[in-house]
Design a protein around this motif. Structure first.
Motif, mmCIF file in Angstrom:
data_model
loop_
_atom_site.group_PDB
_atom_site.id
_atom_site.type_symbol
_atom_site.label_atom_id
_atom_site.label_comp_id
_atom_site.label_asym_id
_atom_site.label_seq_id
_atom_site.Cartn_x
_atom_site.Cartn_y
_atom_site.Cartn_z
ATOM 1 N N GLU A 127 -64.782 -39.754 -41.411
ATOM 2 C CA GLU A 127 -64.088 -38.649 -41.782
ATOM 3 C C GLU A 127 -65.242 -37.498 -41.510
ATOM 4 O O GLU A 127 -64.921 -36.290 -41.563
ATOM 5 N N ARG A 128 -66.550 -37.899 -42.068
ATOM 6 C CA ARG A 128 -67.529 -36.845 -41.870
ATOM 7 C C ARG A 128 -68.280 -36.372 -40.555
ATOM 8 O O ARG A 128 -68.478 -35.624 -40.281
ATOM 9 N N LEU A 129 -67.745 -37.542 -39.466
ATOM 10 C CA LEU A 129 -68.034 -37.183 -38.219
ATOM 11 C C LEU A 129 -67.038 -36.545 -37.495
ATOM 12 O O LEU A 129 -67.417 -35.745 -36.522
ATOM 13 N N THR A 130 -65.923 -36.482 -37.975
ATOM 14 C CA THR A 130 -64.703 -35.771 -37.255
ATOM 15 C C THR A 130 -64.847 -34.283 -37.767
ATOM 16 O O THR A 130 -64.930 -33.924 -38.820
ATOM 17 N N PRO A 131 -64.565 -33.318 -36.911
ATOM 18 C CA PRO A 131 -64.586 -31.793 -37.219
ATOM 19 C C PRO A 131 -63.138 -31.428 -38.250
ATOM 20 O O PRO A 131 -63.524 -30.602 -38.961
ATOM 21 N N GLU A 132 -61.981 -32.254 -38.016
ATOM 22 C CA GLU A 132 -61.049 -31.853 -39.034
ATOM 23 C C GLU A 132 -61.230 -32.832 -40.176
ATOM 24 O O GLU A 132 -61.580 -33.846 -40.104
ATOM 25 N N LYS A 133 -60.565 -32.421 -41.059
ATOM 26 C CA LYS A 133 -60.013 -33.428 -42.276
ATOM 27 C C LYS A 133 -58.909 -34.278 -42.014
ATOM 28 O O LYS A 133 -57.883 -33.839 -41.849
ATOM 29 N N THR A 134 -59.140 -35.375 -41.592
ATOM 30 C CA THR A 134 -57.975 -36.287 -41.087
ATOM 31 C C THR A 134 -57.110 -36.531 -41.946
ATOM 32 O O THR A 134 -56.016 -36.512 -41.654
ATOM 33 N N SER A 154 -51.310 -36.192 -43.440
ATOM 34 C CA SER A 154 -50.434 -35.906 -44.803
ATOM 35 C C SER A 154 -49.864 -34.684 -44.653
ATOM 36 O O SER A 154 -48.803 -34.442 -44.840
ATOM 37 N N LYS A 155 -50.536 -33.602 -44.406
ATOM 38 C CA LYS A 155 -49.759 -32.157 -44.608
ATOM 39 C C LYS A 155 -49.218 -31.536 -43.275
ATOM 40 O O LYS A 155 -48.047 -30.927 -43.451
ATOM 41 N N ASN A 156 -49.976 -32.264 -42.070
ATOM 42 C CA ASN A 156 -49.343 -31.466 -40.721
ATOM 43 C C ASN A 156 -48.540 -32.490 -39.913
ATOM 44 O O ASN A 156 -48.195 -32.367 -38.926
ATOM 45 N N ASN A 157 -48.477 -33.728 -40.690
ATOM 46 C CA ASN A 157 -47.660 -34.681 -40.152
ATOM 47 C C ASN A 157 -47.937 -34.923 -38.593
ATOM 48 O O ASN A 157 -47.436 -35.105 -37.626
ATOM 49 N N ASN A 158 -49.504 -34.965 -38.261
ATOM 50 C CA ASN A 158 -50.124 -35.324 -37.088
ATOM 51 C C ASN A 158 -50.059 -37.115 -36.784
ATOM 52 O O ASN A 158 -50.661 -37.836 -36.933
ATOM 53 N N MET A 159 -48.895 -37.274 -35.964
ATOM 54 C CA MET A 159 -48.417 -38.658 -35.989
ATOM 55 C C MET A 159 -49.586 -39.235 -34.783
ATOM 56 O O MET A 159 -49.905 -40.548 -35.153
ATOM 57 N N ALA A 160 -49.903 -38.467 -33.909
ATOM 58 C CA ALA A 160 -51.144 -38.872 -33.015
ATOM 59 C C ALA A 160 -52.314 -39.563 -33.777
ATOM 60 O O ALA A 160 -52.896 -40.474 -33.555
#
Length: 71
Positions: free
Chosen positions: A31-38, A43-49
């Motif tokens: 979670e800290r290494l990725t640029p977005e809050k996964t 949960s909010k944007n329904n990013n299935m990928a």
């Protein structure tokens, strides 16, 4: 009648908590290494990928932790 040995049950509980703690730590690091809050993306944007990728990540880390604990 023999005595019941509680040691395997205690070991299983301790190793379960240890495995969960390591999994949460790995998730926190990713979670800290990725640029977005996964979690927000899933949960909010329904990013299935991203949900599929993180599901695979959790399964993979869980298998590694299980193999390390059981030897």
């Amino acid at each position: 009648m023999g005595e019941f040995n509680y040691l395997p049950i205690i070991n299983s509980i301790l190793y379960s908590f240890l495995g969960i703690a390591i999994l949460v730590l790995c998730y926190w690091i990713i979670e800290r290494l990725t640029p977005e809050k996964t979690w927000h993306e899933i949960s909010k944007n329904n990013n299935m990928a991203l949900a599929i990728i993180f599901g695979a990540f959790i399964i993979g880390i869980s298998i590694i932790i299980s193999a390390a604990i059981h030897g």
